[in-house]
Design a protein around this motif. Sequence first.
Motif, PDB file in Angstrom:
ATOM      1  N   SER A 106       1.263  -1.347   0.222  1.00 17.51           N
ATOM      2  CA  SER A 106      -0.233  -0.171  -0.081  1.00 17.51           C
ATOM      3  C   SER A 106       1.105   1.266   0.484  1.00 17.51           C
ATOM      4  CB  SER A 106      -0.832  -0.259   1.125  1.00 17.51           C
ATOM      5  OG  SER A 106      -0.523   0.606   2.358  1.00 17.51           O
ATOM      6  N   GLN A 117       1.848   1.901  -3.986  1.00 17.75           N
ATOM      7  CA  GLN A 117       0.477   2.269  -3.821  1.00 17.75           C
ATOM      8  C   GLN A 117       0.227   3.708  -4.275  1.00 17.75           C
ATOM      9  OE1 GLN A 117      -1.476  -0.029  -6.260  1.00 17.75           O
ATOM     10  NE2 GLN A 117      -0.331  -2.087  -5.384  1.00 17.75           N
ATOM     11  N   LYS A 118       0.283   4.011  -2.685  1.00 18.03           N
ATOM     12  CA  LYS A 118       0.254   5.537  -2.706  1.00 18.03           C
ATOM     13  C   LYS A 118       1.430   6.320  -2.571  1.00 18.03           C
ATOM     14  CE  LYS A 118       0.087   4.846   2.268  1.00 18.03           C
ATOM     15  NZ  LYS A 118       0.749   4.779   3.363  1.00 18.03           N
ATOM     16  N   ASP A 131       2.095   4.605   8.429  1.00 18.14           N
ATOM     17  CA  ASP A 131       2.073   2.921   8.067  1.00 18.14           C
ATOM     18  C   ASP A 131       3.018   2.170   8.808  1.00 18.14           C
ATOM     19  OD1 ASP A 131       1.015   3.341   5.998  1.00 18.14           O
ATOM     20  OD2 ASP A 131       3.007   4.470   5.346  1.00 18.14           O
ATOM     21  N   GLU A 152       3.815   6.738  -0.827  1.00 18.14           N
ATOM     22  CA  GLU A 152       3.868   7.817   0.642  1.00 18.14           C
ATOM     23  C   GLU A 152       3.997   6.183   1.406  1.00 18.14           C
ATOM     24  OE1 GLU A 152       2.173  12.095   1.563  1.00 18.14           O
ATOM     25  OE2 GLU A 152       0.862  10.732   2.129  1.00 18.14           O
TER      26      GLU A 152
END
Length: 245
Positions: free
Chosen positions: A18, A21-22, A84, A24
């Motif tokens: 993720s 994907q983002k 995260d 960041e």
Amino acid sequence: LNAMADDINLWQKSTLNSILQKGELTVGLEPGYMPFEMKDKQGNVIGFDVDIANEMAKAMGVKLKLVPTAWDGIIAGLLTGKYDIIISGMTITQERNLKINFADPYISVGQTILAPKKHAGKKWSDLDKPEYTIVTKIGVTGEIATRKMFKKAKIRTFETEADAAQEVLNGNADGLVYDKPYNAIFFAEKGGDKLVHLSDELTYEPLGFAVRKGDPDFLNWLNNFLNQTKNDGTYKKIYDRWFTQ
Ligand code: ARG
């Protein structure tokens, strides 16, 4: 075939996936813990952890976003997906490890005592007397160690390490129990002829990056990142910037 499908499923759910994907990486941390994360005069968060986080984001090829968070809610924030990872000088304790996972330790520290000068030459046990007051910060390993070791002294806790240290500086407490790097810097900056750093380590505390459970792909990446940076000089360059030898 089933095992392969499971691996793909795991990767799709991985925080690492993720992050990519983002584009960041979001990092939860609580400024105020020198030299790991603190605010400079302009209010920017700087420190050892911040430089490590930057290096991490660079290696992932993504942007870095710091999410300043009070210590009190820092694990809850990770569990509810506010960021995260926690990179905040967090000690890997067995109790925390029941709720979250840690990458391999990136450094280790111990609790020491910052005390008024009049206590120079004393041992921690000399301060465990009813007439003395020991201060520490709520919810940290310093509090755990204090409550475990100091059975006779009065104990007072503070929201921030700065407030607890100030109490000692003001002469209102007989010792701050906190992580050695913080105490060493506070002593160097403000100790002058007022304080003494009783720098024998009372505990052994490996510090680690914390992530949510059930994410082997992210942990694998973090441990290999640590191994690489610790052996190619990157870690040392960052370390030398924040810790004086
Ligand atoms: N190592 C200690 C602990 O885990 C203190 C860490 C405090 N970190 C911070 N960023 N304020 O409890």
